[in-house]
Write a protein that holds these residues in place. Structure first.
Motif, PDB file in Angstrom:
ATOM      1  N   ALA A   1      14.990  71.855 -51.119  1.00  0.00           N
ATOM      2  CA  ALA A   1      13.822  72.694 -51.232  1.00  0.00           C
ATOM      3  C   ALA A   1      12.674  72.310 -52.156  1.00  0.00           C
ATOM      4  CB  ALA A   1      14.143  74.256 -51.372  1.00  0.00           C
ATOM      5  N   LEU A   2      11.517  72.408 -51.958  1.00  0.00           N
ATOM      6  CA  LEU A   2      10.299  72.167 -52.851  1.00  0.00           C
ATOM      7  C   LEU A   2       9.551  73.276 -52.921  1.00  0.00           C
ATOM      8  CD1 LEU A   2       9.079  68.579 -51.739  1.00  0.00           C
ATOM      9  CD2 LEU A   2      10.040  69.162 -53.972  1.00  0.00           C
ATOM     10  N   LEU A   3       9.495  73.987 -54.111  1.00  0.00           N
ATOM     11  CA  LEU A   3       8.770  75.168 -54.292  1.00  0.00           C
ATOM     12  C   LEU A   3       8.530  75.165 -55.827  1.00  0.00           C
ATOM     13  CD1 LEU A   3      10.654  78.597 -53.876  1.00  0.00           C
ATOM     14  CD2 LEU A   3      11.834  75.990 -53.404  1.00  0.00           C
ATOM     15  N   PRO A   4       7.293  75.599 -56.186  1.00  0.00           N
ATOM     16  CA  PRO A   4       7.039  75.828 -57.447  1.00  0.00           C
ATOM     17  C   PRO A   4       8.055  76.750 -58.210  1.00  0.00           C
ATOM     18  CG  PRO A   4       5.069  76.564 -56.201  1.00  0.00           C
ATOM     19  CD  PRO A   4       6.287  76.376 -55.331  1.00  0.00           C
ATOM     20  N   GLU A   5       8.146  76.150 -59.676  1.00  0.00           N
ATOM     21  CA  GLU A   5       9.263  76.744 -60.182  1.00  0.00           C
ATOM     22  C   GLU A   5       9.071  78.156 -60.340  1.00  0.00           C
ATOM     23  OE1 GLU A   5      10.036  72.999 -63.373  1.00  0.00           O
ATOM     24  OE2 GLU A   5       8.399  74.813 -64.047  1.00  0.00           O
TER      25      GLU A   5
ATOM     26  N   PRO B   1       7.094  78.228 -66.514  1.00  0.00           N
ATOM     27  CA  PRO B   1       7.582  77.738 -64.951  1.00  0.00           C
ATOM     28  C   PRO B   1       6.249  77.482 -64.340  1.00  0.00           C
ATOM     29  CG  PRO B   1       8.285  80.099 -65.260  1.00  0.00           C
ATOM     30  CD  PRO B   1       7.564  79.865 -66.602  1.00  0.00           C
ATOM     31  N   SER B   2       6.229  75.979 -63.550  1.00  0.00           N
ATOM     32  CA  SER B   2       5.166  75.710 -63.020  1.00  0.00           C
ATOM     33  C   SER B   2       4.629  76.286 -61.919  1.00  0.00           C
ATOM     34  CB  SER B   2       5.520  73.999 -62.631  1.00  0.00           C
ATOM     35  OG  SER B   2       4.620  73.393 -61.675  1.00  0.00           O
ATOM     36  N   ARG B   3       3.556  76.296 -61.442  1.00  0.00           N
ATOM     37  CA  ARG B   3       2.911  77.046 -60.262  1.00  0.00           C
ATOM     38  C   ARG B   3       2.722  75.856 -59.297  1.00  0.00           C
ATOM     39  NH1 ARG B   3      -1.144  81.296 -63.125  1.00  0.00           N
ATOM     40  NH2 ARG B   3       0.445  82.505 -63.646  1.00  0.00           N
ATOM     41  N   GLN B   4       3.018  74.755 -59.616  1.00  0.00           N
ATOM     42  CA  GLN B   4       2.753  73.485 -58.533  1.00  0.00           C
ATOM     43  C   GLN B   4       3.889  72.906 -58.145  1.00  0.00           C
ATOM     44  OE1 GLN B   4      -0.212  70.624 -59.900  1.00  0.00           O
ATOM     45  NE2 GLN B   4      -1.865  72.043 -58.952  1.00  0.00           N
ATOM     46  N   ILE B   5       3.916  72.192 -57.015  1.00  0.00           N
ATOM     47  CA  ILE B   5       5.157  71.213 -56.731  1.00  0.00           C
ATOM     48  C   ILE B   5       4.737  69.942 -57.237  1.00  0.00           C
ATOM     49  CG2 ILE B   5       6.369  70.181 -54.878  1.00  0.00           C
ATOM     50  CD1 ILE B   5       5.919  72.981 -53.026  1.00  0.00           C
ATOM     51  N   ARG B   6       5.593  69.420 -57.953  1.00  0.00           N
ATOM     52  CA  ARG B   6       4.995  68.194 -58.856  1.00  0.00           C
ATOM     53  C   ARG B   6       5.570  66.994 -58.270  1.00  0.00           C
ATOM     54  NH1 ARG B   6       7.313  70.198 -64.393  1.00  0.00           N
ATOM     55  NH2 ARG B   6       8.939  70.022 -62.957  1.00  0.00           N
ATOM     56  N   VAL B   7       4.977  65.818 -58.586  1.00  0.00           N
ATOM     57  CA  VAL B   7       5.372  64.752 -58.049  1.00  0.00           C
ATOM     58  C   VAL B   7       6.922  64.366 -58.175  1.00  0.00           C
ATOM     59  CG1 VAL B   7       4.393  63.041 -59.759  1.00  0.00           C
ATOM     60  CG2 VAL B   7       4.749  62.338 -57.218  1.00  0.00           C
ATOM     61  N   ASP B   8       7.331  64.566 -59.404  1.00  0.00           N
ATOM     62  CA  ASP B   8       8.580  64.181 -59.853  1.00  0.00           C
ATOM     63  C   ASP B   8       9.566  65.153 -59.047  1.00  0.00           C
ATOM     64  OD1 ASP B   8       7.773  62.700 -61.927  1.00  0.00           O
ATOM     65  OD2 ASP B   8       8.194  64.098 -63.499  1.00  0.00           O
ATOM     66  N   ASP B   9       9.357  66.388 -58.760  1.00  0.00           N
ATOM     67  CA  ASP B   9      10.142  67.175 -57.617  1.00  0.00           C
ATOM     68  C   ASP B   9      10.223  66.585 -56.279  1.00  0.00           C
ATOM     69  OD1 ASP B   9       9.743  69.110 -59.810  1.00  0.00           O
ATOM     70  OD2 ASP B   9       8.291  70.007 -58.952  1.00  0.00           O
TER      71      ASP B   9
ATOM     72  N   ILE C   1       9.801  73.431 -47.846  1.00  0.00           N
ATOM     73  CA  ILE C   1       8.668  73.266 -48.691  1.00  0.00           C
ATOM     74  C   ILE C   1       7.653  74.473 -48.383  1.00  0.00           C
ATOM     75  CG2 ILE C   1       6.631  71.710 -49.234  1.00  0.00           C
ATOM     76  CD1 ILE C   1       8.029  69.646 -47.729  1.00  0.00           C
ATOM     77  N   LEU C   2       7.644  75.193 -49.652  1.00  0.00           N
ATOM     78  CA  LEU C   2       6.597  76.383 -49.622  1.00  0.00           C
ATOM     79  C   LEU C   2       6.091  76.842 -51.030  1.00  0.00           C
ATOM     80  CD1 LEU C   2       8.811  78.860 -49.964  1.00  0.00           C
ATOM     81  CD2 LEU C   2       9.205  78.238 -47.482  1.00  0.00           C
ATOM     82  N   PRO C   3       4.982  77.154 -51.049  1.00  0.00           N
ATOM     83  CA  PRO C   3       3.911  77.017 -49.948  1.00  0.00           C
ATOM     84  C   PRO C   3       3.345  75.361 -50.172  1.00  0.00           C
ATOM     85  CG  PRO C   3       2.830  78.066 -51.825  1.00  0.00           C
ATOM     86  CD  PRO C   3       4.305  78.003 -52.231  1.00  0.00           C
ATOM     87  N   ALA C   4       3.122  74.831 -48.910  1.00  0.00           N
ATOM     88  CA  ALA C   4       2.809  73.673 -49.065  1.00  0.00           C
ATOM     89  C   ALA C   4       1.545  73.181 -49.655  1.00  0.00           C
ATOM     90  CB  ALA C   4       2.553  72.926 -47.641  1.00  0.00           C
ATOM     91  N   GLU C   5       0.633  74.159 -49.886  1.00  0.00           N
ATOM     92  CA  GLU C   5      -0.535  74.041 -50.731  1.00  0.00           C
ATOM     93  C   GLU C   5      -0.380  73.969 -52.103  1.00  0.00           C
ATOM     94  OE1 GLU C   5       0.249  76.905 -48.806  1.00  0.00           O
ATOM     95  OE2 GLU C   5      -1.661  77.710 -47.877  1.00  0.00           O
TER      96      GLU C   5
ATOM     97  N   ALA D   1       2.359  77.235 -44.702  1.00  0.00           N
ATOM     98  CA  ALA D   1       1.157  77.169 -45.603  1.00  0.00           C
ATOM     99  C   ALA D   1       0.141  78.335 -45.052  1.00  0.00           C
ATOM    100  CB  ALA D   1       0.236  75.833 -45.241  1.00  0.00           C
ATOM    101  N   ALA D   2      -0.282  79.028 -45.833  1.00  0.00           N
ATOM    102  CA  ALA D   2      -1.504  80.273 -45.565  1.00  0.00           C
ATOM    103  C   ALA D   2      -2.775  79.423 -45.006  1.00  0.00           C
ATOM    104  CB  ALA D   2      -1.570  81.152 -46.675  1.00  0.00           C
TER     105      ALA D   2
END
Ligand SMILES: [Zn+2]
Length: 352
Positions: free
Chosen positions: A94-98, A116-124, A146-150, A177-178
């Motif tokens: 899963a990819l989601l912001p922390e 905790p990050s609010r973004q999905i980062r490239v390292d993730d 993956i959520l939210p994809a934005e 994604a919304a």
């Protein structure tokens, strides 16, 4: 197996926290399981309608190991479903912001002293691609949610493109994604898009009543018809009575009107209040506060200036505000916008 059994372990204390009883999503889930053929599916809908929960459930169903005819997947009881719910399934990625991961019970490691990050980062993204390249642990396939994809920034999204186009064998990807318009066109073109509808009010109200929400109709309207958002309002201490008294409290200049609300909740509520006040001032009907006690004498001119100020605040919603000072400033502005108009001087000398 009945639809209800899909939620068998929904209330388990540890592991993934998914909302239970979202039965309006069942027909769509069945449809997706029967029809999705591509590698990547993008669910387009509001989180408040259960779109993120549907993404998890779809992933769970893809990994579910009960293949008996007539079983509605996810079965909720097979070995795979159990591991899924514990967030320990070896083939679930899963990819989601922390920040969201912590809310959901998805395991993340956050270094001490870092927020905790609010973004999905490239390292993730890179770590997940690395994980997907390994052999499937249970042999049924692999799933990436993956959520939210934005929440993927442009660099993170670009790093994912190749995997979206040609995922490792047996891998299925679901994104939610919304606002798909905010995604890179190259992401969109690699996904099959599916719209997740807002549930009919009757179904949403039944679900909210089952969650112990008082005056569910008031909060459902406050949340623009999105039931999970209505539940979140109540959970954040914004009960129906408080919502309905907000227009009058602010018009009367009650300094406690916004006390205790988190800044994003304050700004969201005031934005809705301003929207409704402007609709009323223009001769229309309110949308979010229909049953509230509204002050008389609303003036479009003052409301417009209030709207501009709220928009400026909203652009800085993530700023580390002092909550009490912000509540005070916003309440004063709202009072100025909603108070009764000052009467012109009257008396013998005043114009008729
Ligand atoms: Zn299962």
């Amino acid at each position: 197996m009945s639809a209800a059994s899909r939620d068998t372990e929904a209330e388990a204390g540890s592991g993934l926290r998914l909302a239970a009883g979202l039965d309006w999503l069942d027909p769509l889930l069945d449809h997706l399981l029967a029809t999705v053929r591509g590698h990547a599916t993008l669910l387009h809908g509001a989180p408040g309608d259960g779109t993120h929960d549907l993404a998890w459930r779809l992933g769970q169903a893809w990994l579910c190991e009960d293949r008996h005819p007539g079983v509605r997947r996810p079965c909720g009881v097979c070995g795979s479903c159990r591991l899924f719910r514990q967030a320990t399934h070896p083939d679930l990625h899963a990819l989601l912001p922390e920040e969201r991961a912590l809310e959901r019970g998805w395991p993340v490691e956050i270094k001490a002293g870092r927020k905790p990050s609010r973004q999905i980062r490239v390292d993730d993204v890179r770590a997940v691609i690395d994980g997907l390249s390994r052999t499937s642990g249970r042999g049924v396939g692999k799933v990436l949610v993956i959520l939210p994809a934005e929440a993927m920034n442009a660099v993170a999204a670009s790093a994912l493109l190749k995997t979206l186009e040609e995922p490792p064998a047996g891998t299925r990807i679901v994104l939610a994604a919304a606002e798909p318009a905010r995604l890179l066109p190259t992401i969109l073109s690699r996904c099959q898009q599916v719209r997740v509808p807002t549930p009919p009010a009757e179904q949403a109200l039944r679900w909210l009543a089952g969650q112990g929400v008082d005056q569910a109709a008031v909060l459902l309207q406050a949340a623009g018809g999105h039931p999970l958002e209505a539940l979140a309002l109540q959970a954040s201490g914004i009960a129906a009575a408080r919502w309905l008294s907000l227009p009058r409290q602010l018009a009367e200049g009650d300094p406690a009107a916004l006390a205790g609300w988190a800044p994003p909740a304050m700004l969201e509520a005031l934005g809705k209040l301003c929207h409704d006040a402007m609709a009323l001032a223009a001769g229309g009907g309110p949308r979010f506060f229909a049953q509230a006690e509204w002050p008389g004498g609303l003036e479009l001119r003052r409301l417009l200036s209030w709207q501009r100020s709220l928009q400026a605040f909203a652009r800085h919603a993530e700023h580390p505000w002092n909550e009490a000072l912000l509540a005070d400033a916003l309440a004063r502005e709202a009072h100025e916008a909603l108070r009764a108009p000052r009467r012109a001087a009257s008396g013998p000398g005043a114009p008729a």
